[in-house]
Design a protein around this motif. Structure first.
Motif, PDB file in Angstrom:
ATOM      1  N   THR A 128      -1.259  18.807 -36.953  1.00 12.90           N
ATOM      2  CA  THR A 128      -0.705  17.525 -37.394  1.00 12.90           C
ATOM      3  C   THR A 128       0.782  17.685 -37.691  1.00 12.90           C
ATOM      4  OG1 THR A 128      -2.833  16.915 -38.367  1.00 12.90           O
ATOM      5  CG2 THR A 128      -0.893  15.646 -39.065  1.00 12.90           C
ATOM      6  N   VAL A 129       1.576  16.754 -37.160  1.00 14.96           N
ATOM      7  CA  VAL A 129       3.015  16.708 -37.408  1.00 14.96           C
ATOM      8  C   VAL A 129       3.343  15.356 -38.036  1.00 14.96           C
ATOM      9  CG1 VAL A 129       5.322  16.763 -36.401  1.00 14.96           C
ATOM     10  CG2 VAL A 129       3.531  18.260 -35.487  1.00 14.96           C
ATOM     11  N   GLN A 130       4.000  15.381 -39.202  1.00 15.78           N
ATOM     12  CA  GLN A 130       4.403  14.157 -39.884  1.00 15.78           C
ATOM     13  C   GLN A 130       5.938  14.119 -39.943  1.00 15.78           C
ATOM     14  OE1 GLN A 130       2.423  14.322 -43.684  1.00 15.78           O
ATOM     15  NE2 GLN A 130       0.492  13.513 -42.889  1.00 15.78           N
ATOM     16  N   LEU A 131       6.495  13.005 -39.451  1.00 13.60           N
ATOM     17  CA  LEU A 131       7.942  12.828 -39.411  1.00 13.60           C
ATOM     18  C   LEU A 131       8.320  11.504 -40.052  1.00 13.60           C
ATOM     19  CD1 LEU A 131       8.564  13.980 -35.728  1.00 13.60           C
ATOM     20  CD2 LEU A 131       9.121  15.277 -37.783  1.00 13.60           C
ATOM     21  N   PRO A 132       9.452  11.432 -40.757  1.00  9.04           N
ATOM     22  CA  PRO A 132       9.875  10.146 -41.346  1.00  9.04           C
ATOM     23  C   PRO A 132      10.229   9.147 -40.255  1.00  9.04           C
ATOM     24  CG  PRO A 132      11.586  11.810 -41.605  1.00  9.04           C
ATOM     25  CD  PRO A 132      10.388  12.525 -41.072  1.00  9.04           C
ATOM     26  N   ARG A 133       9.887   7.862 -40.513  1.00 10.76           N
ATOM     27  CA  ARG A 133      10.167   6.812 -39.529  1.00 10.76           C
ATOM     28  C   ARG A 133      11.656   6.497 -39.506  1.00 10.76           C
ATOM     29  NH1 ARG A 133       6.401   1.724 -40.331  1.00 10.76           N
ATOM     30  NH2 ARG A 133       7.417   1.202 -38.350  1.00 10.76           N
ATOM     31  N   GLN A 160       9.834  25.417 -37.970  1.00 10.90           N
ATOM     32  CA  GLN A 160      11.244  25.384 -38.349  1.00 10.90           C
ATOM     33  C   GLN A 160      11.903  24.087 -37.912  1.00 10.90           C
ATOM     34  OE1 GLN A 160      13.338  28.799 -36.899  1.00 10.90           O
ATOM     35  NE2 GLN A 160      15.238  28.300 -37.963  1.00 10.90           N
ATOM     36  N   ILE A 161      11.586  23.610 -36.720  1.00 14.33           N
ATOM     37  CA  ILE A 161      12.171  22.366 -36.208  1.00 14.33           C
ATOM     38  C   ILE A 161      11.688  21.170 -37.012  1.00 14.33           C
ATOM     39  CG2 ILE A 161      12.270  20.829 -34.213  1.00 14.33           C
ATOM     40  CD1 ILE A 161      12.095  23.308 -32.439  1.00 14.33           C
ATOM     41  N   HIS A 206      13.732  18.442 -39.658  1.00 11.72           N
ATOM     42  CA  HIS A 206      13.705  16.979 -39.518  1.00 11.72           C
ATOM     43  C   HIS A 206      13.075  16.314 -40.745  1.00 11.72           C
ATOM     44  CE1 HIS A 206      14.512  17.937 -35.309  1.00 11.72           C
ATOM     45  NE2 HIS A 206      14.845  16.677 -35.127  1.00 11.72           N
ATOM     46  N   ASN A 207      12.977  17.066 -41.866  1.00 10.50           N
ATOM     47  CA  ASN A 207      12.377  16.548 -43.113  1.00 10.50           C
ATOM     48  C   ASN A 207      10.922  16.148 -42.891  1.00 10.50           C
ATOM     49  OD1 ASN A 207      14.830  16.788 -44.582  1.00 10.50           O
ATOM     50  ND2 ASN A 207      15.542  14.847 -43.719  1.00 10.50           N
TER      51      ASN A 207
END
Length: 574
Positions: free
Chosen positions: A568-573, A541-542, A546-547
């Motif tokens: 694996t966690v992918q987050l926008p830079r 959910q978190i 954070h998109n």
């Protein structure tokens, strides 16, 4: 007390305002939006029309053209008088200019006055009137002044009404107040005319006057004065005047033609405005009606209209409302599932506690009594953990929507977790082996070079919670002496963080289910109820707030043997 036009704001039990929508009003054929569009379009046309109807420069051009024509006529007439109306001198020593015969000149003026609408007047060198085309000389020195009658009114009453209305509007405009008043009562004195004075000085001149007409109308009078000369000697002056009614008529006809064109343009504008408004108002009305049906309905059978084929703002609004409605239904489904899951998870420890409490009253053996009390204590602790995790999960959406995103350094965060593990759980592994304790699980961090930016926009506390859940989960599944590897790298426009363990891996077909609420696939030997099964669900959910994206896979060797799990966690830079 005035009532709100669109809604009424009350307060709920917590003091928060609650907007209660009123029933939508019926606007009829002409809606407020239609009126706004019509007003804007017609106002623009009205401003353009008022500018075109002013026509001040066009009128000045007509006046100047008439003055040029009168100047040409006056020059020709003055030249003819200077040559054809002279009395030859009997004195051979007299000046060669001779004397102007005012009698002959008056006859010429009278005949010209009968054939044209101009008024011709002759003045001698002293400015005294000698001939006037509007004056008839009768016997015994009597003179009769001829006045030009106004044109007969048009037989068409509607046309005459339009002309009268036009004259009333023009009369209200102070367009000729700057002109001097025509000296009609002092017409016999040439010194009253500035252009005649200039002509007696040998210079041709023009002038524009205003004169009171019928009904308070201000008409124009154009005058041109030219000197009568012979051999450069000024013998008198000729003054030609005419009414500016033809100019007014021409300007009026031009304005009428403009009004006719604008009448057609206005009709077309009104029709196009109504059409344009209908293409906007009708879809909005349908969307509003569908939204009311959704609000008052008790099911999901109401479907919002789809205007995505319009490819405009209405289409975007339709898509957004449909997506919003779908998201609301999904949220309601999630709330219902969450409530059902919570009830189910709370019911298990409560059932166990109820059974233990009922048994305590019957057991007399002290050993069994302590066991039952221990079960009750475990169930109470489990309930406490469940309630705490459920409370955190229920507040998560509201907190994520209110908190402001900041720059979060993933490099620093992973290094911090490694330091914490080394300084607490993983400290002094050699001593643990000497005491007979199993070797601790190591935590290793793999990071790219320092020049690679690993900063993401987000809420640092919540991203820390995600990584903490992943590390805790990996440590609980890793065998003694195993290793948990935290790695981060840049992949395109995203920062990818992986958490790898040496555990048994994820059961087949459960790579998606492990992120569901209350999923409790725990390692063998772990005490039941230690975990609530909400950690990975909250982490997902978190990350999605954070998109980002979170997923899990198994790590295998060449033979397909499972070596552990990889999250694996992918987050926008940032």
């Amino acid at each position: 007390m005035r009532k709100a036009a669109r809604g009424r704001a009350d307060a709920d039990g917590d003091g928060k305002p609650v907007v209660r929508a009123r029933r939508r009003r019926s606007y009829g054929f002409i809606s407020p939006l239609t009126r706004h569009i019509l007003t804007v379009n017609l106002l623009a046309l009205a401003l353009l029309l008022s500018g075109l109807l002013y026509l001040e420069r066009y009128q000045d051009w007509l006046v100047q053209r008439q003055l040029d024509v009168l100047m040409t006529e006056a020059s020709i007439f003055a030249g003819a008088l200077g040559e054809g109306a002279m009395e030859p001198s009997s004195d051979e020593f007299n000046e060669p200019a001779g004397t102007l015969s005012w009698t002959l000149a008056a006859q010429i003026v009278r005949r010209l006055g009968d054939t044209t609408d101009r008024r011709y007047r002759l003045f001698d060198v002293k400015g005294k009137l000698q001939a006037d085309s509007r004056m008839l000389s009768l016997a015994k020195g009597t003179r009769v002044q001829i006045e030009e009658l106004p044109p007969l009114p048009d037989g068409n009453q509607l046309t005459q009404l339009g002309i009268d209305l036009y004259n009333a509007i023009v009369r209200a405009l102070p367009t000729r107040d700057h002109l001097p008043v025509y000296p009609e009562g002092r017409a016999t004195d040439g010194t009253r005319f500035p252009d005649v004075q200039k002509a007696l000085n040998g210079e041709a001149a023009t002038h524009v006057w205003r004169v009171a007409g019928d009904g308070g109308r201000q008409d124009m009078v154009l005058t041109v004065a030219v000197p009568i000369q012979r051999y450069k000697q000024v013998l008198g002056a000729v003054l030609i005047s005419r009414s500016g009614s033809e100019i007014d008529t021409e300007v009026r006809e031009f304005r009428v033609n403009i009004l006719k064109v604008f009448g057609g343009v206005i009709v077309l504008t009104v029709l196009m405005s109504i059409y344009l408004a209908s293409t906007i108002v009708r879809p909005i009305r349908r969307l509003a009606a569908a939204a009311d049906d959704v609000r008052h309905g008790h099911g999901r059978q109401v479907v919002l209209p789809d205007f995505s084929g319009r490819h405009d703002e209405i289409g975007d609004l339709s898509q957004s409302l449909r997506a919003m409605t779908s998201a609301l239904w999904d949220r309601m489904d999630a709330i219902e599932r969450f409530a059902a899951d919570v009830a189910h998870e709370l019911k298990n420890p409560l059932t166990s506690m109820r059974s233990a409490v009922e048994t305590v009253q019957l057991v007399k053996d002290e050993t069994r009594l302590r066991k039952l009390l221990a079960i009750i204590a475990d169930d109470v602790g489990r309930l406490d953990r469940l309630i705490s995790d459920i409370s955190n999960a229920s507040r998560l959406d509201a907190e994520l929507s209110r908190a402001e995103a900041n720059s979060v350094d993933i490099r620093r965060m992973l290094t911090m977790f490694q330091d914490i593990h080394e300084n607490t759980l993983g400290a002094n592994p050699e001593k643990g082996e000497e005491d007979g304790a199993p070797p601790p699980v190591k935590v290793e961090v793999q990071l790219p070079p320092a020049n690679r930016n690993l900063v993401v926009p987000g809420i640092e506390g919540r991203l820390t919670q995600v990584l903490q859940n992943l590390i805790s989960n990996a440590l609980s599944f890793s065998p003694p002496g195993g290793k948990v590897v935290l790695a981060a790298k840049v992949v395109g426009d995203r920062v990818e963080v992986t958490c790898t363990d040496d555990g048994p891996g994820i059961p087949p077909g459960k790579t998606e289910a492990i992120f569901d609420r209350f999923y409790t696939e725990r390692p063998a030997g772990e005490k039941f109820g230690t975990h609530s099964g909400l950690g990975l669900s909250i982490s997902k959910q978190i990350v999605e707030a954070h998109n980002g994206r979170i997923f899990a896979t198994n790590r295998t060797d060449a033979d397909g043997k499972v070596l552990g799990a990889v999250f694996t966690v992918q987050l926008p830079r940032g």
